[in-house]
Design a protein around this motif. Structure first.
Motif, PDB file in Angstrom:
ATOM      1  N   LYS A  43       0.859  -1.176   0.000  1.00  0.00           N
ATOM      2  CA  LYS A  43       0.000   0.000   0.000  1.00  0.00           C
ATOM      3  C   LYS A  43       0.895   1.226   0.000  1.00  0.00           C
ATOM      4  CE  LYS A  43      -4.010   1.839   2.281  1.00  0.00           C
ATOM      5  NZ  LYS A  43      -4.995   1.649   3.329  1.00  0.00           N
ATOM      6  N   LEU A  44       0.694   2.087  -0.961  1.00  0.00           N
ATOM      7  CA  LEU A  44       1.458   3.327  -1.083  1.00  0.00           C
ATOM      8  C   LEU A  44       0.476   4.471  -0.933  1.00  0.00           C
ATOM      9  CD1 LEU A  44       4.055   4.861  -1.676  1.00  0.00           C
ATOM     10  CD2 LEU A  44       3.583   4.592  -4.096  1.00  0.00           C
ATOM     11  N   GLY A  45       0.437   5.075   0.248  1.00  0.00           N
ATOM     12  CA  GLY A  45      -0.574   6.095   0.536  1.00  0.00           C
ATOM     13  C   GLY A  45      -1.944   5.441   0.544  1.00  0.00           C
ATOM     14  N   GLU A  46      -2.831   5.910  -0.304  1.00  0.00           N
ATOM     15  CA  GLU A  46      -4.176   5.318  -0.414  1.00  0.00           C
ATOM     16  C   GLU A  46      -4.255   4.288  -1.548  1.00  0.00           C
ATOM     17  OE1 GLU A  46      -6.711   5.796   1.709  1.00  0.00           O
ATOM     18  OE2 GLU A  46      -5.242   6.945   2.863  1.00  0.00           O
ATOM     19  N   LYS A  47      -3.192   4.158  -2.335  1.00  0.00           N
ATOM     20  CA  LYS A  47      -3.192   3.254  -3.482  1.00  0.00           C
ATOM     21  C   LYS A  47      -2.762   1.858  -3.060  1.00  0.00           C
ATOM     22  CE  LYS A  47      -1.674   2.922  -8.208  1.00  0.00           C
ATOM     23  NZ  LYS A  47      -0.958   3.551  -9.303  1.00  0.00           N
TER      24      LYS A  47
END
Length: 66
Positions: A43-47
């Protein structure tokens, strides 16, 4: 090099509940009935980026043809 706390890291592991593909229900562990979760990606931030696309399963080996 700068060390940051785990909760402040930009990239985190992504865990999701396992689903039974035939029934659509959440899978539960065999012994205590707790909902099973598994690593699915990152998970990268909200992505959410799914990196584990294959679902492996164990089956009994059938009799081999001669």
């Amino acid at each position: 090099m700068r060390i940051c706390k785990r909760k402040d890291q930009a990239i985190r592991t992504l865990y999701k509940e396992k689903l039974d593909t035939e029934t659509g229900e959440l899978k539960q562990s065999y012994f205590d009935g707790v909902v099973s979760i598994s690593l699915r990606g990152i998970k990268l931030g909200e992505k959410e980026i799914i990196t584990r696309i294959h679902e492996w399963r164990l089956e009994n080996r059938g009799t081999r043809a001669a």
